[in-house]
Write a protein that holds these residues in place. Structure first.
Motif, PDB file in Angstrom:
ATOM      1  N   TRP A   1       0.837  -1.199   0.000  1.00 54.03           N
ATOM      2  CA  TRP A   1       0.000   0.000   0.000  1.00 54.03           C
ATOM      3  C   TRP A   1       0.872   1.250   0.000  1.00 54.03           C
ATOM      4  CZ3 TRP A   1      -4.758  -0.702  -1.375  1.00 54.03           C
ATOM      5  CH2 TRP A   1      -5.429  -1.874  -1.044  1.00 54.03           C
ATOM      6  N   THR A   2       2.033   1.160   0.663  1.00 51.16           N
ATOM      7  CA  THR A   2       2.972   2.282   0.619  1.00 51.16           C
ATOM      8  C   THR A   2       3.524   2.462  -0.786  1.00 51.16           C
ATOM      9  OG1 THR A   2       3.598   2.020   2.932  1.00 51.16           O
ATOM     10  CG2 THR A   2       5.163   3.151   1.524  1.00 51.16           C
ATOM     11  N   LEU A   3       3.880   1.341  -1.423  1.00 48.94           N
ATOM     12  CA  LEU A   3       4.365   1.438  -2.803  1.00 48.94           C
ATOM     13  C   LEU A   3       3.324   2.085  -3.706  1.00 48.94           C
ATOM     14  CD1 LEU A   3       6.112  -2.017  -3.384  1.00 48.94           C
ATOM     15  CD2 LEU A   3       7.187   0.203  -2.989  1.00 48.94           C
ATOM     16  N   SER A   4       2.070   1.707  -3.503  1.00 44.60           N
ATOM     17  CA  SER A   4       1.022   2.272  -4.354  1.00 44.60           C
ATOM     18  C   SER A   4       0.874   3.766  -4.112  1.00 44.60           C
ATOM     19  CB  SER A   4      -0.308   1.556  -4.102  1.00 44.60           C
ATOM     20  OG  SER A   4      -0.829   1.847  -2.823  1.00 44.60           O
ATOM     21  N   MET A   5       1.083   4.182  -2.867  1.00 44.04           N
ATOM     22  CA  MET A   5       0.988   5.604  -2.550  1.00 44.04           C
ATOM     23  C   MET A   5       2.196   6.381  -3.050  1.00 44.04           C
ATOM     24  SD  MET A   5      -1.634   6.879  -0.899  1.00 44.04           S
ATOM     25  CE  MET A   5      -3.069   6.426   0.056  1.00 44.04           C
ATOM     26  N   VAL A   6       3.379   5.868  -2.748  1.00 41.81           N
ATOM     27  CA  VAL A   6       4.611   6.596  -3.052  1.00 41.81           C
ATOM     28  C   VAL A   6       4.936   6.552  -4.543  1.00 41.81           C
ATOM     29  CG1 VAL A   6       7.095   6.699  -2.633  1.00 41.81           C
ATOM     30  CG2 VAL A   6       5.529   6.237  -0.737  1.00 41.81           C
ATOM     31  N   ALA A   7       4.918   5.333  -5.107  1.00 44.99           N
ATOM     32  CA  ALA A   7       5.310   5.182  -6.503  1.00 44.99           C
ATOM     33  C   ALA A   7       4.126   5.218  -7.452  1.00 44.99           C
ATOM     34  CB  ALA A   7       6.065   3.867  -6.689  1.00 44.99           C
ATOM     35  N   GLY A   8       2.925   5.050  -6.938  1.00 40.12           N
ATOM     36  CA  GLY A   8       1.751   5.002  -7.781  1.00 40.12           C
ATOM     37  C   GLY A   8       0.906   6.250  -7.698  1.00 40.12           C
ATOM     38  N   VAL A   9       0.238   6.438  -6.563  1.00 37.97           N
ATOM     39  CA  VAL A   9      -0.696   7.548  -6.432  1.00 37.97           C
ATOM     40  C   VAL A   9       0.019   8.896  -6.517  1.00 37.97           C
ATOM     41  CG1 VAL A   9      -2.454   8.572  -4.968  1.00 37.97           C
ATOM     42  CG2 VAL A   9      -2.211   6.093  -5.059  1.00 37.97           C
ATOM     43  N   SER A  10       1.169   9.004  -5.864  1.00 41.22           N
ATOM     44  CA  SER A  10       1.889  10.273  -5.886  1.00 41.22           C
ATOM     45  C   SER A  10       2.273  10.670  -7.307  1.00 41.22           C
ATOM     46  CB  SER A  10       3.156  10.169  -5.022  1.00 41.22           C
ATOM     47  OG  SER A  10       2.828   9.806  -3.702  1.00 41.22           O
TER      48      SER A  10
ATOM     49  N   ALA B   1      -0.489  12.304  -0.981  1.00 42.76           N
ATOM     50  CA  ALA B   1      -0.463  10.845  -1.022  1.00 42.76           C
ATOM     51  C   ALA B   1       0.908  10.310  -0.650  1.00 42.76           C
ATOM     52  CB  ALA B   1      -0.868  10.356  -2.410  1.00 42.76           C
ATOM     53  N   LEU B   2       1.960  11.030  -1.062  1.00 33.87           N
ATOM     54  CA  LEU B   2       3.313  10.629  -0.702  1.00 33.87           C
ATOM     55  C   LEU B   2       3.500  10.653   0.811  1.00 33.87           C
ATOM     56  CD1 LEU B   2       6.253   9.959  -1.445  1.00 33.87           C
ATOM     57  CD2 LEU B   2       6.673  12.417  -1.663  1.00 33.87           C
ATOM     58  N   CYS B   3       3.009  11.703   1.466  1.00 35.97           N
ATOM     59  CA  CYS B   3       3.118  11.790   2.921  1.00 35.97           C
ATOM     60  C   CYS B   3       2.369  10.650   3.598  1.00 35.97           C
ATOM     61  CB  CYS B   3       2.583  13.133   3.414  1.00 35.97           C
ATOM     62  SG  CYS B   3       3.659  14.531   3.035  1.00 35.97           S
ATOM     63  N   TYR B   4       1.185  10.335   3.074  1.00 32.96           N
ATOM     64  CA  TYR B   4       0.427   9.216   3.636  1.00 32.96           C
ATOM     65  C   TYR B   4       1.211   7.911   3.458  1.00 32.96           C
ATOM     66  CZ  TYR B   4      -3.250   5.791   4.405  1.00 32.96           C
ATOM     67  OH  TYR B   4      -3.968   4.724   4.879  1.00 32.96           O
ATOM     68  N   GLY B   5       1.731   7.703   2.260  1.00 34.05           N
ATOM     69  CA  GLY B   5       2.468   6.479   1.994  1.00 34.05           C
ATOM     70  C   GLY B   5       3.718   6.343   2.845  1.00 34.05           C
ATOM     71  N   LEU B   6       4.442   7.445   3.052  1.00 31.92           N
ATOM     72  CA  LEU B   6       5.633   7.399   3.902  1.00 31.92           C
ATOM     73  C   LEU B   6       5.262   7.069   5.344  1.00 31.92           C
ATOM     74  CD1 LEU B   6       7.645  10.443   2.511  1.00 31.92           C
ATOM     75  CD2 LEU B   6       8.109   8.012   2.161  1.00 31.92           C
ATOM     76  N   GLY B   7       4.157   7.629   5.823  1.00 32.03           N
ATOM     77  CA  GLY B   7       3.700   7.299   7.164  1.00 32.03           C
ATOM     78  C   GLY B   7       3.279   5.842   7.265  1.00 32.03           C
ATOM     79  N   PHE B   8       2.570   5.367   6.248  1.00 36.00           N
ATOM     80  CA  PHE B   8       2.128   3.971   6.230  1.00 36.00           C
ATOM     81  C   PHE B   8       3.339   3.040   6.245  1.00 36.00           C
ATOM     82  CE2 PHE B   8       0.186   0.120   4.672  1.00 36.00           C
ATOM     83  CZ  PHE B   8      -1.143   0.191   5.091  1.00 36.00           C
ATOM     84  N   GLY B   9       4.351   3.375   5.452  1.00 34.04           N
ATOM     85  CA  GLY B   9       5.536   2.541   5.391  1.00 34.04           C
ATOM     86  C   GLY B   9       6.396   2.620   6.645  1.00 34.04           C
ATOM     87  N   ALA B  10       6.428   3.776   7.295  1.00 40.03           N
ATOM     88  CA  ALA B  10       7.262   3.940   8.482  1.00 40.03           C
ATOM     89  C   ALA B  10       6.849   2.992   9.589  1.00 40.03           C
ATOM     90  CB  ALA B  10       7.192   5.384   8.975  1.00 40.03           C
ATOM     91  N   THR B  11       5.575   2.661   9.669  1.00 42.71           N
ATOM     92  CA  THR B  11       5.084   1.797  10.732  1.00 42.71           C
ATOM     93  C   THR B  11       5.517   0.356  10.538  1.00 42.71           C
ATOM     94  OG1 THR B  11       3.156   3.245  10.745  1.00 42.71           O
ATOM     95  CG2 THR B  11       3.016   1.298  12.101  1.00 42.71           C
ATOM     96  N   THR B  12       5.987  -0.001   9.344  1.00 41.81           N
ATOM     97  CA  THR B  12       6.459  -1.360   9.096  1.00 41.81           C
ATOM     98  C   THR B  12       7.554  -1.747  10.080  1.00 41.81           C
ATOM     99  OG1 THR B  12       5.942  -1.124   6.739  1.00 41.81           O
ATOM    100  CG2 THR B  12       7.465  -2.884   7.342  1.00 41.81           C
ATOM    101  N   PHE B  13       8.365  -0.787  10.466  1.00 47.61           N
ATOM    102  CA  PHE B  13       9.481  -1.082  11.362  1.00 47.61           C
ATOM    103  C   PHE B  13       9.033  -1.340  12.799  1.00 47.61           C
ATOM    104  CE2 PHE B  13      11.068   1.679   7.936  1.00 47.61           C
ATOM    105  CZ  PHE B  13      12.003   0.824   7.383  1.00 47.61           C
ATOM    106  N   LEU B  14       7.761  -1.099  13.096  1.00 45.81           N
ATOM    107  CA  LEU B  14       7.232  -1.345  14.436  1.00 45.81           C
ATOM    108  C   LEU B  14       6.425  -2.634  14.520  1.00 45.81           C
ATOM    109  CD1 LEU B  14       5.971   2.275  15.265  1.00 45.81           C
ATOM    110  CD2 LEU B  14       8.188   1.249  15.815  1.00 45.81           C
ATOM    111  N   ASP B  15       6.352  -3.385  13.421  1.00 46.39           N
ATOM    112  CA  ASP B  15       5.481  -4.551  13.396  1.00 46.39           C
ATOM    113  C   ASP B  15       5.916  -5.643  14.368  1.00 46.39           C
ATOM    114  OD1 ASP B  15       3.613  -3.585  11.583  1.00 46.39           O
ATOM    115  OD2 ASP B  15       4.769  -4.219   9.849  1.00 46.39           O
ATOM    116  N   ARG B  16       7.213  -5.796  14.580  1.00 46.94           N
ATOM    117  CA  ARG B  16       7.662  -6.812  15.537  1.00 46.94           C
ATOM    118  C   ARG B  16       7.201  -6.472  16.946  1.00 46.94           C
ATOM    119  NH1 ARG B  16      13.634  -9.302  15.217  1.00 46.94           N
ATOM    120  NH2 ARG B  16      12.720  -9.796  13.201  1.00 46.94           N
TER     121      ARG B  16
END
Length: 407
Positions: free
Chosen positions: A149-158, A253-268
């Motif tokens: 979803w981050t890829l779609s926001m950053v590389a797609g929607v943006s 959309a880029l800001c949303y995607g970066l925020g969405f992706g940043a949380t990946t590092f907290l999944d553990r």
């Protein structure tokens, strides 16, 4: 070898399948999220209004919901990998038809067909993610998949907003089709064997009998209706409300995607604390973001900051929601994921169509206010849902034997 090194070597890694599934999520997400920012350009091309153009998004949502609810049982019978490949092929054809649509009704019809294909692709993706996750790395693995979803926001929607401004909105769909061919190439080795009994595929509606699923689906509906209802009109708010170019929606959309992706590092961290106890909290956090959005809606810089937080909160909530649903009944995981996708895209339809009249009458801040109320419903429903153990073999999330599908 030290004990620390021994522990590190025994920790299972993220499977390669997760990265291929990430690309597939990005493909579907690029279509389902791209229309909002480029809707003003599409409306100008068809001499129509933005709310009218957004009926295409609603058509995509209703098509996805219908397909997920009626056909997702095929995943448990024929195998998620095979179903995913055929669904992606149909999806790309529908995107090509969208870009070539001569009139608005043809565009809406093509998006309906895209939704029918996405309704099979998404539950197949989530099923494959659950099967591939090593014990103790369920949230990590799903986080990689959701990074699509981050890829779609950053590389797609943006980029779509910029492409629409420079080259026209039709080129957006041409680019997504080309990217989709690359995503399909990564699915050729994904296998998850289906049933060999020859019986008819069970309807995803049969999974409604699974204990604990009803409150989680209610939470999903409120969560997704609030997201799509707000997201669908934020591009027009920037363009007409704040007087910004269409490309401004790309940066948002880029800001949303970066925020969405940043949380990946907290999944553990989510795996350690337990998804069940965190889900109501995460839904409440999403509600707080919408509350902040009502205040920030008149300022573009402030809105960008809030949207970054929106992406972070939504990633955490979506990750935990899917983990909880997948753990309810491993034997019906395909059907449950079909229900999840069906409810998600029914919510897209309801959110897009329901929020539109409110936006036209009361403006963007009113949309964020309604989203706050919906997130309170989601948090309450999640709090009332019975807790299930989500841990490796007990939850059925450990890798299962993989069989050749004969594809």
């Amino acid at each position: 070898m030290t004990n620390r090194n021994q522990i590190a070597s025994d920790t299972p890694g993220i499977p390669a399948a997760a990265y291929a599934l990430c690309l597939c999520i990005g493909l579907v997400g690029a279509n389902s999220l791209a229309l909002g920012p480029i809707a003003p350009r599409v409306a100008e091309s068809f001499a129509s209004s933005v709310p009218t153009v957004m009926t295409a998004s609603a058509a995509f949502g209703i098509g996805t919901a219908a397909s997920a609810l009626l056909l997702a049982g095929l995943i448990d019978r024929f195998g998620a990998g095979r179903v995913l490949r055929y669904a992606l092929l149909a999806f790309l054809g529908a995107l090509a038809a969208s870009g070539a649509a001569p009139v608005l009704p043809a565009f809406v019809g093509a998006q309906l067909l895209a939704g029918l294909a996405a309704g099979l692709a998404l539950p197949a993706i989530y099923t494959l993610a659950a099967l591939a996750a090593p014990p103790g790395r369920e949230s990590d693995t799903l986080g990689i998949v959701l990074f699509g979803w981050t890829l779609s926001m950053v590389a797609g929607v943006s980029l779509s907003a910029v492409i629409a401004d420079v080259m026209g909105w039709r080129m957006v769909y041409a680019v997504v089709v080309v990217a989709g061919l690359a995503a399909m190439a990564g699915t050729t080795k994904l296998t998850a064997g289906g049933s060999s009994t020859g019986r008819a595929a069970p309807s995803p509606l049969s999974a409604l009998r699974v204990p604990g699923i009803a409150p989680l689906l209610l939470a999903c509906a409120a969560f997704m209706a609030s997201f799509y209802g707000v997201y669908g009109y934020v591009g027009d708010h920037l363009h007409r409300g704040l007087g910004l170019p269409v490309s401004a929606g790309g940066l948002l959309a880029l800001c949303y995607g970066l925020g969405f992706g940043a949380t990946t590092f907290l999944d553990r961290w989510i795996d350690r604390l337990g998804p069940a106890r965190l889900l109501p909290l995460f839904f409440a956090l999403v509600g707080c973001v919408y509350l902040a959005m009502t205040v920030a809606s008149a300022s573009y810089p402030a809105l960008l900051a809030v949207v970054f937080c929106w992406g972070m909160a939504n990633h955490a909530a979506l990750n935990v929601l899917i983990l909880r649903l997948a753990a309810l009944d491993p034997g019906r995981r395909g059907a449950i994921m079909g229900l999840n996708s069906g409810v998600t895209y029914l919510a897209l339809f309801v959110g897009t169509m329901g929020f539109g009249p409110l936006y036209a009458k009361a403006g963007f801040s009113a949309l964020a206010g309604l989203a706050v109320a919906l997130m309170l419903v989601a948090a309450l429903a999640a709090a009332l849902a019975p807790r299930a153990v989500i841990s490796g073999q007990a939850a059925g999330l450990s890798p299962e034997p993989r069989t050749d599908e004969g594809s």
